[in-house]
Enzyme design. Structure first.
Site, PDB file in Angstrom:
ATOM      1  N   TYR A  22       0.625  -1.158   0.120  1.00 31.03           N
ATOM      2  CA  TYR A  22      -0.156  -0.034   0.183  1.00 31.03           C
ATOM      3  C   TYR A  22       0.831   1.085  -0.005  1.00 31.03           C
ATOM      4  CZ  TYR A  22      -3.471   3.426   1.459  1.00 31.03           C
ATOM      5  OH  TYR A  22      -4.441   4.520   1.398  1.00 31.03           O
ATOM      6  N   ASP A  74       9.333   2.493  -0.607  1.00 30.86           N
ATOM      7  CA  ASP A  74       8.309   3.190   0.367  1.00 30.86           C
ATOM      8  C   ASP A  74       8.777   3.042   1.684  1.00 30.86           C
ATOM      9  OD1 ASP A  74       6.178   4.353   1.604  1.00 30.86           O
ATOM     10  OD2 ASP A  74       4.581   3.297   0.368  1.00 30.86           O
ATOM     11  N   LYS A 104       5.567   9.675   8.356  1.00 31.43           N
ATOM     12  CA  LYS A 104       5.428   9.167   9.729  1.00 31.43           C
ATOM     13  C   LYS A 104       6.387   9.796  10.734  1.00 31.43           C
ATOM     14  CE  LYS A 104       2.367   5.865   8.378  1.00 31.43           C
ATOM     15  NZ  LYS A 104       1.036   5.707   8.666  1.00 31.43           N
TER      16      LYS A 104
END
Length: 413
Positions: A129, A224, A252
């Site tokens: 994702y 990613d 994050k």
């Protein structure tokens, strides 16, 4: 008033049933809900809070920045400080651009790869994702798995045709796609350690094999590391596993808990971005001074503590060992996958190396386990297909409570 009652589908408890928990505050390893209950937090805002909730130095930095102004829409020194910190930890990143979310980072990285190579297609992996950009909502992980949606409505046929999907940990599958599309593939994008179909590790040689394919064919390799960057090591999964991509996406942790994203890589590629190059990408709030201040302190604290990742590894290993013992004693089919402070317990005999194997898990049994643990004061990800994240605030006492809650929860099975 809000679609589904939540502002992100992963919060909806759809796969485990029941009503989402609404939180009021958190401190250290603990979070507190609207009804006055407290829980040991094993999500930590899906990864950013590696030092736990409400770290005093991070709060102080964010408040001080807010008092100067919440936003300028113009450059600040904090952006340069953040760039130095990121580049200093990631040898593969020579230049970096700040954005506002992981989705922005991955969308921009793919556009950059397409503009740099002059090619249209990308390869992604089933169950990975990369945010909700159109190109990524093909066989995606995270909330799309939780909600049983293989592809999102609203994604055009043309976009779908430019996204080729491979099986994670299967180099032969990647080579097949590359050979079938000569000179058409701009990028291969993946989570080097997957967190969005549950935690799935790369098999030995898989990442190195992708690096070789990209070097041979002129394809841009994108890692990613929105989840794994600064969580698995100061240099992310690429440092831990010894393979460098051409472009890295981050998020994050680098915001200290505030919305943020970044993408960076080789100077030769990054200089294709406007205003130096022809590829346009912009954002009024990119490099927001409050997020840069909080994130800058977070990265400083991580770098100043040489034992941090050792402690996180020890805590993760202790939880893994405890779960192995308890689940084995109970005789429940399970698999624990872990890398450092990220892990998943699958209700699945395993192994779990890709999306197909992940989806063999007993999601109903996971939902039962989730609510049993929640009732005993442990907050797990509300989906079989999401990784949990351990903070440095989880000590022996909290770990003992998690394992005690596990033993008691499995009595209900």
């Amino acid at each position: 008033m809000i679609p589904g009652g939540v502002n992100s589908p992963a919060r909806a408890f759809r796969s485990v049933g029941g009503t989402p928990v609404f939180f009021t505050h958190g401190k250290g390893a603990w979070v507190y809900d609207e009804d006055g209950n407290r829980y040991i937090d094993l999500i930590n805002s899906w990864g950013p809070l590696i030092l736990g909730h409400s770290h005093p130095e991070i709060i102080e930095a964010a408040v001080a920045a807010m008092q100067r102004s919440s936003s300028f829409g113009a450059p600040t020194a904090a952006e340069i400080d953040m760039a130095h910190r990121v580049i200093g930890c990631f040898p593969s990143i020579e230049k970096v651009r700040m954005v506002n979310s992981g989705t922005e980072a991955t969308m921009s990285a793919v556009r950059l790869a397409r503009g740099y190579t002059g090619r249209d297609k990308i390869i992604k992996f089933a169950g990975n994702y990369h945010g909700h950009g159109d190109s990524f909502l093909i066989a995606a992980g995270s909330g799309l798995m939780t909600h049983g949606v293989p592809d999102s409505a609203g994604v055009t046929k043309g976009t779908a045709e430019d996204t080729l999907t491979a099986t994670y940990n299967d180099l032969a599958d990647v080579r097949r796609l590359v050979d079938a599309n000569p000179e058409h593939i701009a990028a291969i994008i993946l989570e080097p350690v997957v967190g969005n179909m549950g935690l799935v590790k790369p098999e030995p040689g898989f990442l190195a094999g992708l690096r070789e394919i990209c070097d041979r064919t002129g394809i841009v390799l994108i890692f990613d590391e929105v989840m794994t960057g600064f969580r698995l090591s100061l240099g992310g999964a690429q440092e831990l596993l010894g393979v460098r991509p051409d472009i890295t996406t981050l998020g994050k942790i680098i915001g200290g808990g505030l919305p943020v994203g970044a993408y960076g890589g080789k100077a030769e590629i990054m200089d294709y971005i406007s205003p130096v190059g022809p590829i346009y990408q912009a954002g009024t709030l990119s490099g927001n001074p409050v997020a840069m201040a909080a994130g800058g302190v977070m990265l400083r604290l991580l770098k100043e503590d040489p034992d941090l990742y050792v402690r996180l590894e020890q805590t993760g290993a202790a939880l893994e060992a405890g779960w192995n013992e308890i689940f084995t004693e109970k005789g429940i089919p399970y698999t624990v996958n872990r890398v450092g402070s990220m892990m998943t317990v699958f209700f699945n005999e395993g192994p779990v190396r890709n999306l197909t194997e992940s989806k063999r898990s007993d999601t109903a049994k996971f939902g039962q386990f989730f609510h049993a643990m929640l009732g005993r004061g442990v907050y797990l990800p509300p989906s079989q297909f999401e990784a949990l994240f351990i903070s440095d605030c989880i000590g022996e006492s909290e770990l003992d409570q998690v394992l005690t809650a596990t033993r008691e929860s499995l009595k209900d099975f």
